[in-house]
Every structure is written in C-alpha cells, then in structure tokens.
Design a protein around this motif. Structure first.
Motif: not given
Ligand code: ASP
Ligand code: MG
Length: 419
Positions: A255-257, A307-308, A380-384
C-alpha cells in the motif's frame, strides 16, 4: 494445485523462457497453474501502439512493427522449425489485433480511450503464453494453454475492471484438472465477452484470483529479486531479504508503494490463508519470502519505501474560510475525476496538503477543476519516503542532507516528503 506467476522480466527473451522450463522441471509431479505477463516491457509497447492509434496514427505502423519484431526474434530463437504451429498461432493473434484496430475505428472507440485500450493491451499476454506453452510442450513439459478471458469475469470499468467473483468462481471451477495450465495475467472479460484489463501490474492479482477460486495450496510470484526486501536496492544498497511476513505487513508495504507485490494480491490469499511465496527466478533454489498467517509478530526490521516524482500540493480556500468537510468532499471528487491516487494527506485549519504522482495531464485537469474556489501551491520533484518500524537513528540516517517538506508519524510508520 499450486499457482505460479511469471512477470515480464522473467520472460523477456528466449533465454529467460528456457529458464522457466528449468524451473518447472523441478515441479514435474505437481499440478500447476502458470500465470504469465506480457514479455519484457511489451505492455509499454502496447501502450505506445494504443497512443499512436488514438492520437498519432502516422506512428501506428512503427509501433506495431516494434511489437511484431520483438516477438519474432524470440520465436526464431526458440523454434528454428518455421513450420511449427506456434507461428500460425502468433499470426492469428496479430491478425486479430489488426482487425481490432480497424474495428475500433469503425466503432469510433477512439472516443473512448479506455475501451480501446482494453481491446488491445492484452495481446501481449495472449502472445507470451502462446510462446511459453508451445516451448514447454516442445521440451517435454506438457501444458495446456487456457484463455483466461473465459475464466476471469469482470465488469466493464475499462483499465481497472472489477472482478465478478461469483461468475469467475463458477468458470474457474469448470477448469479441467490438467497437470500444467498456462494462462494470462492482467486480463479478463466482461459480460459481453469483451477483453478487459485489471490495471497495470495486474498479473499478480490474476494469480491471486485463480489461487483463491481454485483453493490453491500456495501462490508463488517469481521475481528478479531474492524475495521481499526491506528496501529497493536502487535506493538502499544494504537492502536485506525478509524471510517471513504476515499478510498485514505485506499489505501495508505494498500500500505504501513497495512494488514487489501488487497491493490487490494479498486480500484474496489472506481470506483463504493461502501462503504467498516470492522467489527469485534467477536463483530458483533460494528460499525467498513467505507471506502467511503468522502466529508470532513480524520481525521488526525497518522497511523503506521510496516513491519518486511526486508533487506536494497545498490547497487553501480563497476567502480565508476553513478547509472543512464540504470543501474536502469537493476536492476529493475532483481528484477522483482526474484519476489521481493520493499517497499522503495532511490538513490544518486553512490548508489541505496532498501528495500524489506528478502526472502532467491528470494534475492539470485537477487544478483546473478546483481553481474557481481554491488556491493551490505546489512543490514538484519531491520524494515520498515511508519507513515502517522506524527508530530515530534510522530516520536521521535516511533524511540527512535532505530538505524535509512534511512529516507524519504513527506508532509503526514514519513518512516524509523530501527533496
Ligand atoms: N503486463 C502487464 C503490465 O506490465 C501486467 C503485469 O505484468 O502484471 O502492467
Ligand atoms: Mg510486473
């Protein structure tokens, strides 16, 4: 009965098809249902084909040739005898595909992109399974090719079709007890028997549907990694394999990727307590990971999911009013219409922060539909980054030298938006 699933990477060329033969020779006394994806990156190639068909017909021939050439190369390598029946079977599919392209025009399906998509995208699976089933038969592993569209019945939500479990169960139970069945992932058919797809990367889910309906002893997903790792080695070179995990932990991670298992795969297996193995097709003797009902707690190794290419959007009202339930309901309605899946939510009195994939078209549609009532600022271009089973040391280590835009913690999970 065991269900095996082989993804695109495990059938990317002639050599990898041969490797499947080697893996299966270790299971010669078992009843197997083998679910296979399109070869290599063929589903992407089909997406190009569909895009050129709908938006730039001058590229159509080129995209179709790419698909034909790719399969031909593998066919020539695996079946030197050009009179082998696999050639005419593949030609039949190509013929159907071309016919479908014409029919779609005649019916003006191009007005309905998703419907066109589903009538075309699954040919990758139809062809890969035809090649694999013929190869296995040639090498003495007798298998029966089955069209999964006669087994998995769905509604007509094209590109994200929902399974009709009762109808599918009935069809799947009619399946004859063959010792090895080779069938397609990703696709099904609706009540008009039109091809539908279960969503990208949906073949894991197909394996789970078949496993569930057949009361399989286990489902195994064969991957190019040793099992479920605690991080993607691309981002975290010290990644280690998790030997055993609960359904719950696997569901949370996907679920978190974490991309190793498709999130929809877990529920049907959990419901019948069917163990899910994730094993390496490169080192097929390896133990892999087993996802099952655990009587003890999960080993609390921290897991990292990156997640990028995310966008972090902060939405506020134009008139300094609260972001209350009615506003949220409007905003989520707009997200759902734009088909944006939100990966993280945080709210305050005056703003709602949302993080999702920076898909240009969908994001533009979303901004357009909220612009009359709301202001939106974005990065933009942030990572989770999600860390399960975190400690402060682990967090410090993973976020040092990074700018943290937002953080959220629960007892087991810490999430960060980083740049
Ligand atoms: N071939 C499909 C895709 O690439 C389904 C899958 O491989 O799971 O999305
Ligand atoms: Mg896949």
């Amino acid at each position: 009965m065991k269900v095996f699933k082989f993804g695109g990477a495990s059938v990317k060329d002639a050599e990898s098809v041969r490797n499947i033969g080697k893996i299966l020779s270790n299971y010669s006394n078992e009843k197997l249902v083998i679910v296979v994806s399109a070869m290599g990156k063929m589903t992407n190639a089909f997406e190009w084909l569909i895009n050129s068909y709908c938006y730039s017909p001058n590229k159509l021939k080129h995209s179709l040739n790419e698909i034909v050439d790719f399969h031909n190369k593998i066919l020539w390598d695996l079946f030197p005898d050009k009179s082998h029946k696999v050639y005419s079977e593949i030609n039949d599919f190509l013929f159907q595909l071309e016919e479908e392209l014409e029919v779609s025009y005649a019916n003006k399906y191009t007005k309905n992109f998703d419907k066109t998509y589903d009538s075309l995208a699954g040919y990758g699976e139809l062809m890969s399974t035809t090649i694999i089933s013929n190869y296995l038969n040639n090498s003495g592993i007798l298998s029966t090719w089955v069209d999964v569209r006669t087994l998995i019945k769905t509604n007509s939500d094209y590109r994200e079709a929902k399974v009709d479990w009762d109808a599918s169960k009935m069809k799947i139970n009619e399946l004859k007890e063959e010792s090895i069945i080779v069938t397609q992932g990703f696709i099904g058919s609706d009540s008009d028997n039109k091809m539908t797809t279960l969503g990208r990367e949906g073949s894991d889910f197909s394996a789970a549907i078949l496993g569930y309906c057949l009361d399989a002893e286990s489902v195994t997903i064969w991957k190019d990694v040793a099992g479920v790792l605690n991080a993607d080695p691309k981002y975290y070179p010290e990644a280690t394999k998790i030997d055993k995990m609960s359904y719950r932990e696997a569901l949370e991670l996907s679920y978190y990727g974490a991309t190793v298992i498709h999130p929809k795969t877990i529920k049907p297996l959990e419901n019948k307590e069917i163990p899910l193995y994730v094993k390496s097709f490169l080192n097929h003797e390896g133990e892999g990971t087993v996802v099952q009902k655990l009587t003890t707690f999960d080993a609390l190794l921290p897991s990292y999911i990156f997640i990028e290419d995310q966008i972090l959007v902060s939405i506020s009202t134009k008139d300094f009013s609260f972001i209350a339930e009615d506003n949220m309901s409007f905003i989520f309605g707009a997200l759902s219409k734009a088909k944006l899946k939100v990966n993280l939510i945080q709210n305050s009195a005056l703003s709602l922060s949302l993080c999702f994939k920076n898909d240009e078209k969908k994001v533009a549609q979303f901004f357009h539909s909220i612009k009359d009532s709301f202001l939106a600022r974005y990065n933009e271009n942030v990572t989770l980054l999600t860390i399960r089973h975190y400690s402060e040391d682990v967090i410090d280590n993973m976020t040092k030298d990074k700018q943290i835009y937002l953080e959220q913690k629960t007892r087991n999970t810490a999430r960060f938006i980083l740049k």
